[in-house]
Scaffold this motif. Structure first.
Motif, short mmCIF file in Angstrom:
data_model
loop_
_atom_site.label_atom_id
_atom_site.label_comp_id
_atom_site.label_asym_id
_atom_site.label_seq_id
_atom_site.Cartn_x
_atom_site.Cartn_y
_atom_site.Cartn_z
N ASP A 124 0.87 -1.17 0.00
CA ASP A 124 0.00 0.00 0.00
C ASP A 124 0.90 1.22 0.00
O ASP A 124 1.83 1.32 0.83
N TYR A 159 6.57 2.46 6.82
CA TYR A 159 7.69 1.53 6.72
C TYR A 159 8.82 2.21 5.97
O TYR A 159 8.60 3.05 5.11
N GLU A 162 -1.96 5.35 10.50
CA GLU A 162 -1.04 4.86 9.48
C GLU A 162 0.26 4.39 10.11
O GLU A 162 0.83 5.08 10.95
N THR A 163 0.71 3.23 9.70
CA THR A 163 2.04 2.76 10.07
C THR A 163 2.92 2.93 8.84
O THR A 163 2.59 2.44 7.76
N ARG A 222 0.73 1.04 6.00
CA ARG A 222 -0.41 0.17 6.28
C ARG A 222 -1.37 0.99 7.11
O ARG A 222 -0.98 1.65 8.07
N ARG A 259 -4.75 1.16 9.55
CA ARG A 259 -5.53 0.31 10.44
C ARG A 259 -6.99 0.43 10.05
O ARG A 259 -7.58 1.50 10.17
#
Length: 152
Positions: free
Chosen positions: A10, A30, A27-28, A18, A20
């Motif tokens: 994503d 990366y 938002e996480t 990612r 939730r």
């Protein structure tokens, strides 16, 4: 029985993220850039990739076409992609850019006749209908649409 696992990437604002439950406020992020992550998936044996343009899912106007082309050309992965697919031209552009399949979600809920027309035009192998579900506070299952910002 066999099945194929599709790793997913994503992308929001050019970064791998990612959300939730589709919540843009949760938002996480990366560190990986999307192309490098796609290459790692290919190196690990993946044959397919699910690529989502979260910016376009919310606002329309697919923005990942250069990334899509790079992933297809460099990694050899087959890609199904979506986010913000709103018209026939969007489908055609993504297929022309190298996508094996175009993912349609919200529009399939709101305008099923239009998506049926696309199925006739492009064939069932060119489209994936994604119907995500979410349980609301009353326990009813709903179909999130418009980048998970509304329900139907």
């Amino acid at each position: 029985m066999s099945f194929t696992v599709y790793p997913a990437i994503d992308v929001r604002a050019g970064r791998v993220v990612r959300l939730r439950q589709g919540d843009y406020a949760e938002e996480t992020r990366y560190a990986d850039d999307p192309l490098a992550l796609a290459q790692r998936y290919a190196d690990a044996g993946a044959r397919w990739l699910h690529l989502v343009d979260l910016d376009a899912a919310k606002a329309g106007g697919y923005t990942l076409q250069p990334l899509l082309q790079s992933i297809c050309q460099i990694t050899g992965l087959q890609v199904q992609t979506g986010g913000g697919v709103r018209c026939r031209e969007d489908v055609q552009q993504l297929l022309s850019a190298g996508a094996q399949r175009v993912v349609v979600g919200s529009l399939a809920v709101r305008e099923p006749a239009l998506v049926l027309d696309w199925l006739s035009a492009f064939g069932g192998d060119a489209l994936t209908i994604a119907l995500d579900t979410r349980q609301d506070d009353s326990g009813e299952w709903r179909l999130p649409v418009h980048g998970w910002t509304q329900t139907a």
